[in-house]
Design a protein around this motif. Sequence first.
Motif, short mmCIF file in Angstrom:
data_model
loop_
_atom_site.label_atom_id
_atom_site.label_comp_id
_atom_site.label_asym_id
_atom_site.label_seq_id
_atom_site.Cartn_x
_atom_site.Cartn_y
_atom_site.Cartn_z
N LEU A 178 -20.16 -23.47 72.13
CA LEU A 178 -19.61 -23.12 73.43
C LEU A 178 -18.76 -24.29 73.91
CD1 LEU A 178 -19.32 -21.60 76.13
CD2 LEU A 178 -21.56 -22.54 76.80
N ASP B 77 -23.91 -16.72 84.80
CA ASP B 77 -24.86 -15.71 84.31
C ASP B 77 -24.22 -14.82 83.25
OD1 ASP B 77 -26.85 -16.64 85.99
OD2 ASP B 77 -26.46 -15.15 87.56
N PHE C 95 -23.72 -16.61 79.77
CA PHE C 95 -24.92 -16.80 78.96
C PHE C 95 -25.58 -15.47 78.59
CE2 PHE C 95 -24.30 -21.10 80.49
CZ PHE C 95 -24.52 -21.81 79.32
N GLU C 96 -25.38 -14.46 79.39
CA GLU C 96 -25.87 -13.14 79.00
C GLU C 96 -25.14 -12.65 77.76
OE1 GLU C 96 -26.27 -8.58 80.79
OE2 GLU C 96 -25.67 -10.22 82.10
N ILE D 89 -23.53 -14.56 75.47
CA ILE D 89 -23.92 -15.39 74.33
C ILE D 89 -25.28 -14.95 73.80
CG2 ILE D 89 -24.62 -17.72 73.62
CD1 ILE D 89 -22.41 -18.82 75.40
N GLY D 90 -26.20 -14.68 74.72
CA GLY D 90 -27.53 -14.23 74.32
C GLY D 90 -27.50 -12.91 73.57
N PHE E 178 -22.62 -27.47 72.48
CA PHE E 178 -22.11 -27.22 73.83
C PHE E 178 -21.22 -28.39 74.24
CE2 PHE E 178 -23.23 -28.17 78.45
CZ PHE E 178 -22.15 -27.45 78.95
N LEU F 96 -25.55 -26.36 83.22
CA LEU F 96 -25.22 -25.65 81.99
C LEU F 96 -26.13 -26.06 80.84
CD1 LEU F 96 -21.31 -25.64 82.16
CD2 LEU F 96 -22.88 -23.80 82.77
N ARG G 39 -29.16 -24.01 80.83
CA ARG G 39 -28.97 -22.67 80.29
C ARG G 39 -28.80 -22.68 78.77
NH1 ARG G 39 -27.54 -19.17 84.60
NH2 ARG G 39 -27.78 -17.52 83.04
N CYS G 40 -28.21 -23.76 78.25
CA CYS G 40 -27.98 -23.85 76.81
C CYS G 40 -29.27 -24.14 76.04
CB CYS G 40 -26.98 -24.97 76.51
SG CYS G 40 -25.27 -24.62 76.98
N LEU H 197 -31.32 -21.57 74.16
CA LEU H 197 -30.60 -20.94 73.06
C LEU H 197 -30.52 -21.84 71.83
CD1 LEU H 197 -27.71 -19.41 75.18
CD2 LEU H 197 -29.43 -18.10 73.91
#
Length: 260
Positions: free
Chosen positions: A16, A78, A81-82, A84-85, A94, A132, A135-136, A139
């Motif tokens: 990312l 949101d 990341f949704e 990417i998920g 990242f 961020l 959030r990363c 994952l």
Amino acid sequence: MTLDIPRPVLKGAKALVTGIANDQSIAYGCAKAFRELGAELAITYLNEKSRGYVEPLAKELGAAIFMPLDVSREQEVDAMFERIGQEWGELDIFVHSMAWAPKDDLQGGLLNCSAQGFCQAMDISCHSFIRLARRCAPLMKNGGVMFTMTYHGADKVVPNYNVMGPVKAALEASVRYLAYELGPQRIRVHAISPGPLKTRAASGLKDFERMLADAAQRAPLGELVDIDDVGYTCAFLATPLAKRVSGDTVYVDGGAHIMA
């Protein structure tokens, strides 16, 4: 010890990359280097105005994901990341390459910086990296690496760097603490400190051309660095060749920072 390193060394890695504004951006140099070594890319753009500059670059690099990301808008964070998920389910790399302060606060001295301007600069340029990273991290199931961009003005006084000096100092401290907290998950965190580069963000600094000339004169290697130098450094740090390097500020400036 011999490492069994596949070629290309980042093949299959999911990266990312945030903060590309145009083809002179540091983040673009990183994205190019990751792609050259085989990584898949998710690339963001700030707004519709910047999309026209960034979209051709994303297409050129074959980015699998291309989405808007204004870190001050939680719904965009949101959505990123949704996706990417859903599409990748994991993340390996990242890059946070964004910094901003109101022009009056950026070009005035620190003593006269407004409280609002200081807080805005700290939020966009420093705390967004923490948000961020939070959030990363989930994952990065098999470990990973995070990068943010700083500058020598975080460590030493650079005339006209003004409010960004304290802000970048906070960013570098954040890197150290995140490296400590995320280390048990095999997530490495780096602050990259390039020498002065002709980027759109840097153009807002007062007397920036003088900073460029001074850096080239002072650097032991006698020349300025470019976005490819930064990109390849980050690419190296993202590979297993640097799997035990974390938490430092890595200078890519031709050695200028060592000079008095």
